[in-house]
Design a protein around this motif. Structure first.
Motif, PDB file in Angstrom:
ATOM      1  N   LEU A 110       0.824  -1.204   0.000  1.00 35.87           N
ATOM      2  CA  LEU A 110       0.000   0.000   0.000  1.00 35.87           C
ATOM      3  C   LEU A 110       0.861   1.258   0.000  1.00 35.87           C
ATOM      4  O   LEU A 110       0.623   2.191  -0.771  1.00 35.87           O
ATOM      5  CB  LEU A 110      -0.922  -0.002   1.219  1.00 35.87           C
ATOM      6  CG  LEU A 110      -1.780   1.250   1.432  1.00 35.87           C
ATOM      7  CD1 LEU A 110      -2.706   1.468   0.239  1.00 35.87           C
ATOM      8  CD2 LEU A 110      -2.579   1.153   2.710  1.00 35.87           C
ATOM      9  N   LEU A 120       0.900   4.262  -2.755  1.00 31.09           N
ATOM     10  CA  LEU A 120       0.638   5.658  -2.377  1.00 31.09           C
ATOM     11  C   LEU A 120       1.798   6.561  -2.806  1.00 31.09           C
ATOM     12  O   LEU A 120       1.581   7.706  -3.228  1.00 31.09           O
ATOM     13  CB  LEU A 120       0.399   5.759  -0.869  1.00 31.09           C
ATOM     14  CG  LEU A 120      -0.869   5.086  -0.353  1.00 31.09           C
ATOM     15  CD1 LEU A 120      -1.028   5.293   1.141  1.00 31.09           C
ATOM     16  CD2 LEU A 120      -2.104   5.599  -1.085  1.00 31.09           C
ATOM     17  N   ARG A 141      -2.368  10.079   4.023  1.00 28.98           N
ATOM     18  CA  ARG A 141      -2.204   8.621   3.953  1.00 28.98           C
ATOM     19  C   ARG A 141      -3.068   7.924   5.003  1.00 28.98           C
ATOM     20  O   ARG A 141      -3.694   6.897   4.722  1.00 28.98           O
ATOM     21  CB  ARG A 141      -0.726   8.236   4.150  1.00 28.98           C
ATOM     22  CG  ARG A 141       0.159   8.526   2.963  1.00 28.98           C
ATOM     23  CD  ARG A 141       1.456   7.729   3.034  1.00 28.98           C
ATOM     24  NE  ARG A 141       2.213   8.026   4.245  1.00 28.98           N
ATOM     25  CZ  ARG A 141       3.094   9.007   4.371  1.00 28.98           C
ATOM     26  NH1 ARG A 141       3.341   9.807   3.340  1.00 28.98           N
ATOM     27  NH2 ARG A 141       3.756   9.183   5.506  1.00 28.98           N
ATOM     28  N   VAL A 144      -6.562   7.868   3.856  1.00 30.40           N
ATOM     29  CA  VAL A 144      -6.733   6.835   2.829  1.00 30.40           C
ATOM     30  C   VAL A 144      -6.875   5.463   3.482  1.00 30.40           C
ATOM     31  O   VAL A 144      -7.749   4.657   3.107  1.00 30.40           O
ATOM     32  CB  VAL A 144      -5.549   6.846   1.843  1.00 30.40           C
ATOM     33  CG1 VAL A 144      -5.588   5.618   0.933  1.00 30.40           C
ATOM     34  CG2 VAL A 144      -5.565   8.117   1.003  1.00 30.40           C
ATOM     35  N   ILE A 153     -10.210   2.957   3.084  1.00 23.53           N
ATOM     36  CA  ILE A 153     -10.201   1.585   2.570  1.00 23.53           C
ATOM     37  C   ILE A 153     -10.689   0.614   3.637  1.00 23.53           C
ATOM     38  O   ILE A 153     -11.410  -0.345   3.352  1.00 23.53           O
ATOM     39  CB  ILE A 153      -8.789   1.195   2.086  1.00 23.53           C
ATOM     40  CG1 ILE A 153      -8.326   2.137   0.966  1.00 23.53           C
ATOM     41  CG2 ILE A 153      -8.765  -0.245   1.589  1.00 23.53           C
ATOM     42  CD1 ILE A 153      -6.876   1.944   0.565  1.00 23.53           C
ATOM     43  N   LEU A 179     -12.290   8.799  -0.175  1.00 24.79           N
ATOM     44  CA  LEU A 179     -11.015   9.101  -0.823  1.00 24.79           C
ATOM     45  C   LEU A 179     -11.054  10.455  -1.519  1.00 24.79           C
ATOM     46  O   LEU A 179     -10.009  11.070  -1.760  1.00 24.79           O
ATOM     47  CB  LEU A 179     -10.665   8.014  -1.835  1.00 24.79           C
ATOM     48  CG  LEU A 179     -10.329   6.628  -1.259  1.00 24.79           C
ATOM     49  CD1 LEU A 179     -10.151   5.621  -2.386  1.00 24.79           C
ATOM     50  CD2 LEU A 179      -9.081   6.688  -0.393  1.00 24.79           C
ATOM     51  N   GLN A 208      -6.166   9.162  -8.985  1.00 24.64           N
ATOM     52  CA  GLN A 208      -5.604   8.561  -7.775  1.00 24.64           C
ATOM     53  C   GLN A 208      -6.611   7.597  -7.137  1.00 24.64           C
ATOM     54  O   GLN A 208      -6.244   6.500  -6.696  1.00 24.64           O
ATOM     55  CB  GLN A 208      -5.228   9.657  -6.776  1.00 24.64           C
ATOM     56  CG  GLN A 208      -4.053  10.527  -7.201  1.00 24.64           C
ATOM     57  CD  GLN A 208      -3.862  11.704  -6.273  1.00 24.64           C
ATOM     58  OE1 GLN A 208      -4.825  12.386  -5.897  1.00 24.64           O
ATOM     59  NE2 GLN A 208      -2.606  11.962  -5.893  1.00 24.64           N
ATOM     60  N   THR A 240      -6.852   4.318  -9.077  1.00 21.12           N
ATOM     61  CA  THR A 240      -5.676   3.467  -8.853  1.00 21.12           C
ATOM     62  C   THR A 240      -5.811   2.707  -7.535  1.00 21.12           C
ATOM     63  O   THR A 240      -5.551   1.494  -7.467  1.00 21.12           O
ATOM     64  CB  THR A 240      -4.392   4.320  -8.832  1.00 21.12           C
ATOM     65  OG1 THR A 240      -4.232   4.951 -10.102  1.00 21.12           O
ATOM     66  CG2 THR A 240      -3.176   3.454  -8.536  1.00 21.12           C
ATOM     67  N   ILE A 241      -6.242   3.402  -6.486  1.00 22.04           N
ATOM     68  CA  ILE A 241      -6.379   2.766  -5.169  1.00 22.04           C
ATOM     69  C   ILE A 241      -7.490   1.732  -5.186  1.00 22.04           C
ATOM     70  O   ILE A 241      -7.338   0.612  -4.677  1.00 22.04           O
ATOM     71  CB  ILE A 241      -6.622   3.834  -4.089  1.00 22.04           C
ATOM     72  CG1 ILE A 241      -5.348   4.662  -3.888  1.00 22.04           C
ATOM     73  CG2 ILE A 241      -7.052   3.193  -2.770  1.00 22.04           C
ATOM     74  CD1 ILE A 241      -5.520   5.835  -2.965  1.00 22.04           C
ATOM     75  N   PHE A 299      -6.796  -2.162  -4.306  1.00 16.11           N
ATOM     76  CA  PHE A 299      -7.031  -2.615  -2.939  1.00 16.11           C
ATOM     77  C   PHE A 299      -8.465  -2.965  -2.558  1.00 16.11           C
ATOM     78  O   PHE A 299      -8.669  -3.706  -1.600  1.00 16.11           O
ATOM     79  CB  PHE A 299      -6.537  -1.552  -1.946  1.00 16.11           C
ATOM     80  CG  PHE A 299      -5.081  -1.258  -2.106  1.00 16.11           C
ATOM     81  CD1 PHE A 299      -4.133  -2.203  -1.755  1.00 16.11           C
ATOM     82  CD2 PHE A 299      -4.650  -0.063  -2.633  1.00 16.11           C
ATOM     83  CE1 PHE A 299      -2.786  -1.956  -1.910  1.00 16.11           C
ATOM     84  CE2 PHE A 299      -3.309   0.201  -2.800  1.00 16.11           C
ATOM     85  CZ  PHE A 299      -2.370  -0.747  -2.433  1.00 16.11           C
TER      86      PHE A 299
END
Length: 533
Positions: free
Chosen positions: A176, A180, A194, A197, A201, A216, A241, A244-245, A249
């Protein structure tokens, strides 16, 4: 002048707390004992830490570190130092290890059970005081320690009767953190974002993909459709962004009929009716292979993948297949102090609540590697890894599975027929206790015999012992079997029949009291102890 009546204090409980009676305490006690046995089987030893720590010992990892009374319950000592009720059992362990570092064996393997406190908004199933049961290994840098923790958690849930109803999910925070960094969230200046984030999640099971996307981005309302309730500020990421996360995840479980029998890991597989990506679950080997090809080639990401691969190798060599321990990138854990592998125990079965609605318990425990927490006190890194079980949540899940569980019986009650014979009744009680049988003499007003029987019923007593003057002169006692009596009473509708039947009541010699009570308890499967030596 008339005197003012004294103001009556209103009995009320603070929000977010709960009283717990015998029906809650007995199964929890049994569950804790089962967990303890598994932990000790693995060589962990008991440790107890105080409820209160210096606030700075809890560190920067609190939800609102700039305000010492936010997130934790805090107060100032007479020397004006801030003290707090412990937020978890990990920070006190770190303090204990640092304080006793030279005396402790390394690795130091300990388990701890106790109450923790969160100064957060309470809600259904969300309490400000709850119990955790932790096990940690401090001083072991190898991921073999992480693999062992995962295996121990699987064995614990098996021992609790949950075989085939759970999965231990494993991820690595290095993966992770590397992702990031790749999207521009590296460095100390982005530490706050962070953490936001991570927590976004971590809320996937509660708010779904759309909720995570909001968290997010700009943020999320408690009631998104009406845009009402509390508003949680988001991480402020842009759409690229966020995508992508989410792709890396966030896992959406697919209906089980679409999942291969040996499938566990996570891999995107088309889109659902809402246009959101959904996933099938594959073996650990397939998941690791997919991670290598789909995630950025940052050194930190690849190091995290290598550690995941080693955990899989170790656990599968010990016989723990991907059905029990699986790689799942949706596991992130919401606290910042994790530095490597992280894991969660998730229950996979579904039950119905009292209104017939489906209920999934989800995560009942989690943990991971935190190599920097003890080092805060020593100025050097000290490797550590551990796991925490949410006792109340797990106990609630187990209660749904044990619908046929026998009730916890109370003590045998010796009723008082003659007040001037109190000492003799005390002697009968003492005789039962010396034989290891839970017993008590009725200590309320003995004038009404009916109230004494009602008391025994409310105590869920298996039987009562009765001795009036006639029985005493004959050297006898009457034993009334309340369990059998309740069954017989259900078939009796006439008072005269009740008086003549005297269901489930019999006489025996006073010298046979212990023997006959034991026979009754054994007949009904009520546990009792042995006589004292």
């Amino acid at each position: 002048m008339a005197k003012d009546k004294p103001t009556k204090l209103r009995a009320r409980m603070p929000r977010g707390f709960a009283d717990r009676g015998p029906g809650d305490l007995a199964p929890t006690r049994a569950m804790l004992e089962t967990i303890r046995k598994v932990y000790e089987l693995y060589g962990f030893e008991a440790l107890e830490t105080p409820f209160i720590e210096y606030t700075d010992a809890l560190g920067k990892f609190l939800p609102d570190q700039d305000r010492p009374n936010e997130g934790v319950f805090s107060f100032q000592d007479d020397d004006e130092q801030w003290l707090s009720l412990r937020y978890d059992l990990t920070a006190p362990l770190a303090r204990h290890v640092a304080e006793n570092f030279d005396k402790l064996p390394k690795p130091f393997r300990s388990y701890r059970a106790g109450w923790v406190f969160r100064n957060e908004k309470p809600g259904p199933g969300r309490f400000r005081q709850f119990m955790q049961f932790d096990a940690d290994t401090v001083g072991a840098p190898t991921v073999a320690a992480d693999a062992e923790i995962c295996m121990m958690m699987a064995d614990t849930l098996d021992a609790l009767g949950l075989a085939g109803k759970f999965v231990i999910k494993v991820n690595n925070r290095k993966v992770l953190d590397g992702v990031l960094e790749a999207i521009g969230l590296g460095g100390d200046e982005n530490a706050g974002r962070r953490l936001t984030v991570l927590r976004a999640i971590d809320k996937f099971d509660k708010v779904g993909i759309s909720g995570v996307r909001d968290l997010l981005g700009e943020g999320r309302w408690e009631n998104p459709e009406a845009k009402s309730g509390d508003f949680t500020k988001g991480a402020g990421l842009d759409e690229g962004q966020i995508d992508t996360i989410l792709l890396a995840f966030v896992v959406r479980p697919t209906p089980m009929e679409n999942v291969p029998a040996d499938a566990i890991g996570a891999k995107p597989f088309g889109k659902d009716t809402d246009g959101e990506p959904w996933f099938v679950r594959y073996s650990n080997a397939e998941t690791i292979k997919g991670l290598r090809s789909s995630l950025p080639s940052y050194p930190l990401v690849q190091e995290g993948i290598r550690e995941l691969e080693e955990i899989v190798l170790l656990t599968e060599a010990a016989g723990y297949t991907s059905q029990k321990i699986c790689v799942d990138l949706s596991v992130v854990r919401g606290l910042e102090y994790y530095t490597g592998p992280v894991f969660e125990a998730e229950l996979t079965f579904e039950v119905k609540d009292e209104k017939g609605r489906p209920v999934r318990f989800g995560s009942v425990g989690g943990g991971g590697r935190y190599d920097g927490l003890v080092g805060r006190f020593r100025g050097e890194a000290v490797p550590a890894t551990g796991f925490s079980i949410g006792v109340s949540r797990l106990a609630s899940a187990l209660s749904y599975l044990k619908t046929d569980a026998k009730p916890e019986f109370g003590p045998v009650v010796v009723v008082v027929m003659d007040r001037d014979q109190t000492a003799h009744y005390m002697g009968l009680v003492a005789t039962l206790r010396q034989a290891g049988i839970r017993a008590e003499m009725y200590l309320g007003n003995p004038k009404n015999l009916g109230n004494q029987f009602k008391y025994a019923d409310r105590r869920n007593s298996p039987c009562v012992v009765i001795q009036g003057s006639d029985e005493r002169n004959a050297g006898q006692v009457q034993i009334k079997d309340l369990i059998e009596g309740a069954k017989a009473a259900a078939a009796i509708t006439d008072n005269a029949e009740w008086r003549s039947a005297r269901p489930a009541q019999f006489a025996c010699a006073e010298a046979e009291l212990v023997e006959k009570v034991r026979e009754l308890l054994d007949h009904h499967g009520v546990p009792h102890g042995a006589a004292r030596g």
